[in-house]
Design a protein around this motif. Structure first.
Motif, short mmCIF file in Angstrom:
data_model
loop_
_atom_site.label_atom_id
_atom_site.label_comp_id
_atom_site.label_asym_id
_atom_site.label_seq_id
_atom_site.Cartn_x
_atom_site.Cartn_y
_atom_site.Cartn_z
N UNK A 142 0.91 -1.36 -0.01
CA UNK A 142 0.11 0.17 -0.02
C UNK A 142 0.97 1.16 -0.23
N UNK A 143 0.38 2.17 -0.98
CA UNK A 143 1.45 3.55 -0.86
C UNK A 143 1.14 4.27 0.51
N UNK A 144 2.08 4.61 1.22
CA UNK A 144 2.25 5.31 2.47
C UNK A 144 2.35 6.82 2.01
N UNK A 145 3.42 7.29 1.48
CA UNK A 145 3.63 8.62 0.98
C UNK A 145 4.64 8.55 -0.24
N UNK A 146 4.58 9.86 -0.86
CA UNK A 146 5.38 10.03 -2.01
C UNK A 146 6.82 10.55 -1.50
N UNK A 147 7.80 9.97 -1.99
CA UNK A 147 9.26 10.05 -1.53
C UNK A 147 9.66 11.23 -2.04
N UNK A 148 10.84 11.91 -1.61
CA UNK A 148 11.52 13.10 -2.09
C UNK A 148 11.99 12.88 -3.36
N UNK A 149 12.54 11.79 -3.61
CA UNK A 149 13.21 11.49 -5.11
C UNK A 149 12.00 11.33 -5.94
N UNK A 150 12.54 11.79 -7.33
CA UNK A 150 11.33 11.87 -8.26
C UNK A 150 10.85 10.25 -8.51
N UNK A 151 9.40 10.11 -8.95
CA UNK A 151 9.07 8.73 -9.21
C UNK A 151 9.00 7.70 -8.30
N UNK A 152 9.24 8.06 -6.89
CA UNK A 152 9.65 6.96 -5.99
C UNK A 152 8.40 7.27 -4.92
N UNK A 153 8.03 6.28 -4.17
CA UNK A 153 7.06 6.11 -3.09
C UNK A 153 7.63 5.42 -2.22
N UNK A 154 7.14 5.93 -0.76
CA UNK A 154 7.18 4.94 0.41
C UNK A 154 6.07 3.94 0.49
#
Length: 120
Positions: free
Chosen positions: A46-58
């Protein structure tokens, strides 16, 4: 070879290299996804958050791990509609029609094709 010619060549190479690439759609927080794990298996997450790097997700996996994954390694889980039970039907047997002559099949070379005994 001057710098301008090299820059034009690099731009041309980049255009041809990126010709087939398409941007992947954005994912939203809370969306159910599948992620690729190191052993090349796709596990639910499940997606928790959008990461600071481009096109990455936590993401959070079912096992409780919190991982950062690039969008290439994340696929949205399709909305699966529950299947309706199929009513069983009675099997019908096909009987050869009386009075119809069964013709033999021949190949292009003229050889007669014989059906196996289990299909006769």
């Amino acid at each position: 070879m001057d710098k301008e010619h090299i820059q034009n060549q690099l731009a041309s190479n980049q255009t041809y290299y990126n010709r087939q690439s398409r941007p992947l759609p954005e994912l939203f927080v809370g969306q159910q996804v599948h992620t690729r794990m190191p052993k090349k298996t796709w596990t639910p997450a499940q997606i928790v958050n959008k990461a600071a790097t481009p096109r990455s997700y936590i993401i959070a996996t079912d096992t409780g791990q919190s991982l950062r994954r690039n969008r290439v390694h994340i696929r949205p889980t399709p909305d699966v509609q529950p299947m309706q039970p199929v009513q069983p039907t009675t099997p019908t047997t096909t009987q050869p029609i009386q009075g119809v002559k069964q013709t033999t099949t021949t190949t292009r070379s003229g050889r007669a094709v014989q059906k196996p005994a289990r299909y006769r």
